[in-house]
Design a protein around this motif. Structure first.
Motif, PDB file in Angstrom:
ATOM      1  N   SER A  39      23.264   9.804  20.873  1.00 23.66           N
ATOM      2  CA  SER A  39      22.998   8.937  21.300  1.00 23.66           C
ATOM      3  C   SER A  39      24.035   8.814  21.735  1.00 23.66           C
ATOM      4  O   SER A  39      24.729   8.386  21.692  1.00 23.66           O
ATOM      5  CB  SER A  39      21.802   8.561  20.054  1.00 23.66           C
ATOM      6  OG  SER A  39      21.455   7.118  21.237  1.00 23.66           O
ATOM      7  N   GLN A  40      23.890   7.984  22.932  1.00 29.36           N
ATOM      8  CA  GLN A  40      24.347   6.755  23.903  1.00 29.36           C
ATOM      9  C   GLN A  40      23.706   5.782  23.877  1.00 29.36           C
ATOM     10  O   GLN A  40      24.395   4.732  24.650  1.00 29.36           O
ATOM     11  CB  GLN A  40      24.621   7.384  25.283  1.00 29.36           C
ATOM     12  CG  GLN A  40      25.091   8.641  25.420  1.00 29.36           C
ATOM     13  CD  GLN A  40      25.407   9.312  26.633  1.00 29.36           C
ATOM     14  OE1 GLN A  40      24.637   8.317  27.342  1.00 29.36           O
ATOM     15  NE2 GLN A  40      26.123  10.390  26.553  1.00 29.36           N
ATOM     16  N   ILE A  41      22.831   5.483  23.681  1.00 29.17           N
ATOM     17  CA  ILE A  41      21.897   3.943  23.626  1.00 29.17           C
ATOM     18  C   ILE A  41      22.836   3.255  22.664  1.00 29.17           C
ATOM     19  O   ILE A  41      23.027   1.785  23.074  1.00 29.17           O
ATOM     20  CB  ILE A  41      21.140   4.354  23.472  1.00 29.17           C
ATOM     21  CG1 ILE A  41      20.156   4.779  24.072  1.00 29.17           C
ATOM     22  CG2 ILE A  41      19.596   2.829  23.418  1.00 29.17           C
ATOM     23  CD1 ILE A  41      18.444   5.112  23.405  1.00 29.17           C
ATOM     24  N   TYR A  63      16.619  -3.908  30.741  1.00 29.54           N
ATOM     25  CA  TYR A  63      16.958  -2.610  31.877  1.00 29.54           C
ATOM     26  C   TYR A  63      18.422  -2.035  31.298  1.00 29.54           C
ATOM     27  O   TYR A  63      17.898  -0.621  31.228  1.00 29.54           O
ATOM     28  CB  TYR A  63      17.278  -3.482  32.818  1.00 29.54           C
ATOM     29  CG  TYR A  63      17.084  -2.951  34.104  1.00 29.54           C
ATOM     30  CD1 TYR A  63      16.985  -2.773  35.319  1.00 29.54           C
ATOM     31  CD2 TYR A  63      18.486  -2.304  34.445  1.00 29.54           C
ATOM     32  CE1 TYR A  63      17.312  -1.001  36.441  1.00 29.54           C
ATOM     33  CE2 TYR A  63      18.746  -1.365  35.762  1.00 29.54           C
ATOM     34  CZ  TYR A  63      18.247  -1.348  36.567  1.00 29.54           C
ATOM     35  OH  TYR A  63      18.461  -0.521  37.626  1.00 29.54           O
ATOM     36  N   LEU A  64      19.575  -2.386  30.351  1.00 26.95           N
ATOM     37  CA  LEU A  64      20.506  -1.989  30.053  1.00 26.95           C
ATOM     38  C   LEU A  64      19.979  -0.952  29.468  1.00 26.95           C
ATOM     39  O   LEU A  64      20.342   0.505  29.097  1.00 26.95           O
ATOM     40  CB  LEU A  64      21.343  -3.021  29.573  1.00 26.95           C
ATOM     41  CG  LEU A  64      22.109  -2.518  28.408  1.00 26.95           C
ATOM     42  CD1 LEU A  64      23.676  -2.456  29.453  1.00 26.95           C
ATOM     43  CD2 LEU A  64      22.602  -3.811  27.529  1.00 26.95           C
ATOM     44  N   VAL A  94      17.329   0.812  28.715  1.00 24.58           N
ATOM     45  CA  VAL A  94      16.552   2.139  29.419  1.00 24.58           C
ATOM     46  C   VAL A  94      17.211   2.688  29.725  1.00 24.58           C
ATOM     47  O   VAL A  94      17.261   3.711  30.821  1.00 24.58           O
ATOM     48  CB  VAL A  94      14.987   1.048  30.176  1.00 24.58           C
ATOM     49  CG1 VAL A  94      13.961   2.624  30.869  1.00 24.58           C
ATOM     50  CG2 VAL A  94      14.101   0.605  28.776  1.00 24.58           C
ATOM     51  N   HIS A  95      18.322   1.255  31.073  1.00 25.43           N
ATOM     52  CA  HIS A  95      18.362   2.727  32.373  1.00 25.43           C
ATOM     53  C   HIS A  95      20.097   3.255  31.948  1.00 25.43           C
ATOM     54  O   HIS A  95      20.496   3.222  33.042  1.00 25.43           O
ATOM     55  CB  HIS A  95      18.399   1.853  33.434  1.00 25.43           C
ATOM     56  CG  HIS A  95      17.315   1.437  34.329  1.00 25.43           C
ATOM     57  ND1 HIS A  95      16.296   2.313  34.705  1.00 25.43           N
ATOM     58  CD2 HIS A  95      16.244   0.882  34.225  1.00 25.43           C
ATOM     59  CE1 HIS A  95      15.359   2.271  34.892  1.00 25.43           C
ATOM     60  NE2 HIS A  95      14.807   1.358  34.866  1.00 25.43           N
ATOM     61  N   GLY A  96      20.952   2.723  30.949  1.00 27.22           N
ATOM     62  CA  GLY A  96      22.368   2.606  30.839  1.00 27.22           C
ATOM     63  C   GLY A  96      22.504   1.639  31.186  1.00 27.22           C
ATOM     64  O   GLY A  96      24.443   1.746  30.403  1.00 27.22           O
ATOM     65  N   GLN A  97      22.783   0.965  32.398  1.00 29.39           N
ATOM     66  CA  GLN A  97      23.362  -0.728  32.406  1.00 29.39           C
ATOM     67  C   GLN A  97      22.631  -1.746  33.164  1.00 29.39           C
ATOM     68  O   GLN A  97      21.210  -2.055  33.090  1.00 29.39           O
ATOM     69  CB  GLN A  97      24.695   0.165  33.911  1.00 29.39           C
ATOM     70  CG  GLN A  97      24.376   0.278  35.037  1.00 29.39           C
ATOM     71  CD  GLN A  97      23.791   1.579  35.560  1.00 29.39           C
ATOM     72  OE1 GLN A  97      23.615   2.588  35.303  1.00 29.39           O
ATOM     73  NE2 GLN A  97      21.625   0.593  36.087  1.00 29.39           N
ATOM     74  N   PRO A 100      11.794  -1.754  24.391  1.00 32.27           N
ATOM     75  CA  PRO A 100      12.728  -1.008  25.555  1.00 32.27           C
ATOM     76  C   PRO A 100      13.621   0.172  24.605  1.00 32.27           C
ATOM     77  O   PRO A 100      14.124   1.345  25.107  1.00 32.27           O
ATOM     78  CB  PRO A 100      13.395  -2.402  25.547  1.00 32.27           C
ATOM     79  CG  PRO A 100      12.908  -3.462  25.508  1.00 32.27           C
ATOM     80  CD  PRO A 100      11.885  -3.332  24.695  1.00 32.27           C
ATOM     81  N   GLY A 101      13.966  -0.657  23.551  1.00 26.33           N
ATOM     82  CA  GLY A 101      14.805   0.626  22.047  1.00 26.33           C
ATOM     83  C   GLY A 101      13.673   1.623  22.566  1.00 26.33           C
ATOM     84  O   GLY A 101      14.508   2.654  22.953  1.00 26.33           O
ATOM     85  N   TRP A 102      12.339   1.161  22.284  1.00 25.49           N
ATOM     86  CA  TRP A 102      11.652   3.026  22.143  1.00 25.49           C
ATOM     87  C   TRP A 102      11.482   4.370  23.233  1.00 25.49           C
ATOM     88  O   TRP A 102      11.864   5.181  23.016  1.00 25.49           O
ATOM     89  CB  TRP A 102      10.537   2.747  21.372  1.00 25.49           C
ATOM     90  CG  TRP A 102      10.350   2.089  19.958  1.00 25.49           C
ATOM     91  CD1 TRP A 102      10.796   2.428  19.141  1.00 25.49           C
ATOM     92  CD2 TRP A 102       8.919   0.674  19.868  1.00 25.49           C
ATOM     93  NE1 TRP A 102      10.319   1.563  17.362  1.00 25.49           N
ATOM     94  CE2 TRP A 102       9.508   1.314  18.298  1.00 25.49           C
ATOM     95  CE3 TRP A 102       7.915  -0.030  19.780  1.00 25.49           C
ATOM     96  CZ2 TRP A 102       8.799   0.192  17.721  1.00 25.49           C
ATOM     97  CZ3 TRP A 102       7.542   0.006  18.913  1.00 25.49           C
ATOM     98  CH2 TRP A 102       7.307  -0.945  18.413  1.00 25.49           C
TER      99      TRP A 102
END
Ligand code: ACO
Length: 423
Positions: free
Chosen positions: A57-59, A90-91, A93-96, A392-394
């Protein structure tokens, strides 16, 4: 092979098996046993996944020994200072973090999708009075699939983005509606001119006869609490989301499963249990008695808000929440006797050999309830607050799972039941 940094040799019967050693970006090492059964006929046994990494995982990164929590590489201590919950959502869910344009678009999606379908509003009338809001919420979220277009593994990314915003926004509306219904007041609709957290507080507390004053310090505090609860890698509810989602179930049903898992007293339900426990200790007045009970294996009583599967030191979220708790109560001139009890219980536990030996410290839930009380949030809504924040985490984990060509989750077992009688 990706991430492989070497091999370990496992001797099984008379066979040497090479198991790849994989390493994460923070140096965590794991044995990749995915080929073990095929090569040897053996499976591994790890009840409750105490020692199993279920995915890459990258989250979110958690270091339980050093009390570190980072979302997409950014420490939570930094995020609570500089970002709002919407930006952190947003961070995740979208990675940044969003730039100005992305922030505007995300906010407008949240705004436009904040209204609940009017037909669904009437559902609230048919739950029995006193129903726990977490039960109402999981049912309502599941029902969203009947009212809005489904998104699943085959959906286009724009449709997933739209449903993500709809969920984050509409679940907040549902939570506030459920509360208003529970106290017999008319619902308050979302307003386009308010930020995410201010809107929620307004929907919860405004009424035509007693307008709610939205205080910036309360909004700030809610942002902090939501940011701190927004993700926590492979916890029980996120594992439920990834497991259910792996069967290619639609997003709403998947999130509804996460809500159900979160409602348990050993997970998100602990924040409500902590306040009930503190009240019981306050009424009794004998802290030592409860510390004794928590240590007694024949007594089901546990110190709620203490201990964690991953943290073997102070939960970094609890560090921030404890500090904010003192500051908020002081500024609002609130003298909550439960805070004094909580501080005394913490002190007693941290000086007790039982808790020290087992590395049991306050977790995220220990001080959260006291803060929610100070904000006027009723106790049966505490776990709902956690659920709103964890959305958002889920969703981020659900999206990551979709992108990772995940196979359906299906553990093995060791059968120890009856065998057919052999004559
Ligand atoms: N009070 C008393 N003893 C405890 C507590 C506690 N809160 N937590 C753990 N222990 C003891 C256990 O009895 C066990 O003792 P033993 O080794 O003598 O058998 C040892 O510490 C290890 O505990 P486990 O239950 O094996 O740890 P596990 O990782 O399975 O459980 C959990 C973690 C569920 C959080 C546990 O600490 C607990 O029940 N805490 C109270 C509930 C709570 O606060 N939950 C919220 C967690 S945070 C979250 O989900 C958001």
């Amino acid at each position: 092979m990706e991430n492989v940094c070497g091999y370990a040799t496992l001797k099984i019967e008379d066979k040497d098996v090479q198991l790849p050693i994989v390493v994460g970006t923070e140096g965590e090492k794991a044995l990749d046993i995915s080929g073990l059964r095929k090569n040897t006929g053996y499976v591994t046994l790890d009840p409750s996944f105490m020692n199993t990494a279920a995915c890459y995982s990258q989250i979110t990164y958690v270091d339980g020994e050093h009390g570190i929590l980072r979302y997409r590489g950014i420490p939570i201590e930094e995020l609570v200072k500089t970002e709002s919950f919407v930006e952190v959502a947003y961070l995740l869910v979208h990675g940044q973090l969003p730039d100005l344009e992305q922030r505007k678009l995300f906010s407008s999606l949240l705004n436009v999708n904040s209204l609940l379908h009017e037909d669904m509003r009437h559902f609230f009338d048919h739950f029995p009075r006193g129903a726990h809001p977490m039960h109402i919420l999981s049912t309502m979220i599941n029902a969203l699939a009947a009212f809005y277009p489904n998104v699943d593994t085959q959906s286009l990314s724009e449709d997933i983005d739209l449903s993500t915003a709809r969920l984050i926004s509409i679940v907040r509306t549902m939570a506030a509606f459920a509360y208003k219904k529970s106290i017999g007041e008319p619902v308050v609709y979302p307003r386009h001119d308010l930020t995410y957290c201010a809107n929620f507080l307004n929907m919860m507390f405004d009424s035509s006869v007693a307008p709610y004053e939205i205080k910036p310090e309360t909004v700030r505090l809610l942002n902090i609490l939501f940011i701190l609860h927004a993700d926590h890698e492979q916890n029980c509810s996120t594992t439920a989301v990834r497991t259910i989602g792996s069967a290619q179930v639609n997003l709403y049903a998947t999130i509804s499963a996460g809500i159900s898992a979160l409602s348990g007293p050993l997970h998100g339900g602990a924040n409500q249990e902590v306040v009930a426990m503190l009240r019981m200790i306050a009424e009794d007045g004998n802290i030592e008695k409860f510390i004794r009970r928590a240590k007694d294996k024949n007594d089901p009583f546990r110190l709620m808000g203490f201990g964690h599967r991953v943290y073997k030191t102070y939960d970094p979220r609890a560090v921030i929440i404890k500090k904010e708790c003192h500051a908020f109560l002081k500024k609002a001139h609130i003298n909550d006797p439960l805070l004094q009890v909580a501080l005394a219980v913490e002190q007693a536990a941290l000086n007790d050999e039982y808790f020290v030996e087992r590395h049991l410290y306050p977790n995220v839930d220990f001080y959260t309830g006291i803060l929610y009380r100070a904000m006027g949030i009723p106790e049966n809504m505490f776990t709902v607050m956690f659920a709103l924040a964890r959305l958002p985490g889920w969703i981020a984990h659900w999206k990551e799972m979709l992108g990772g060509n995940t196979k359906i989750v299906r553990p093995r077992q060791i059968y120890v039941g009856k065998t057919p009688n052999k004559a």
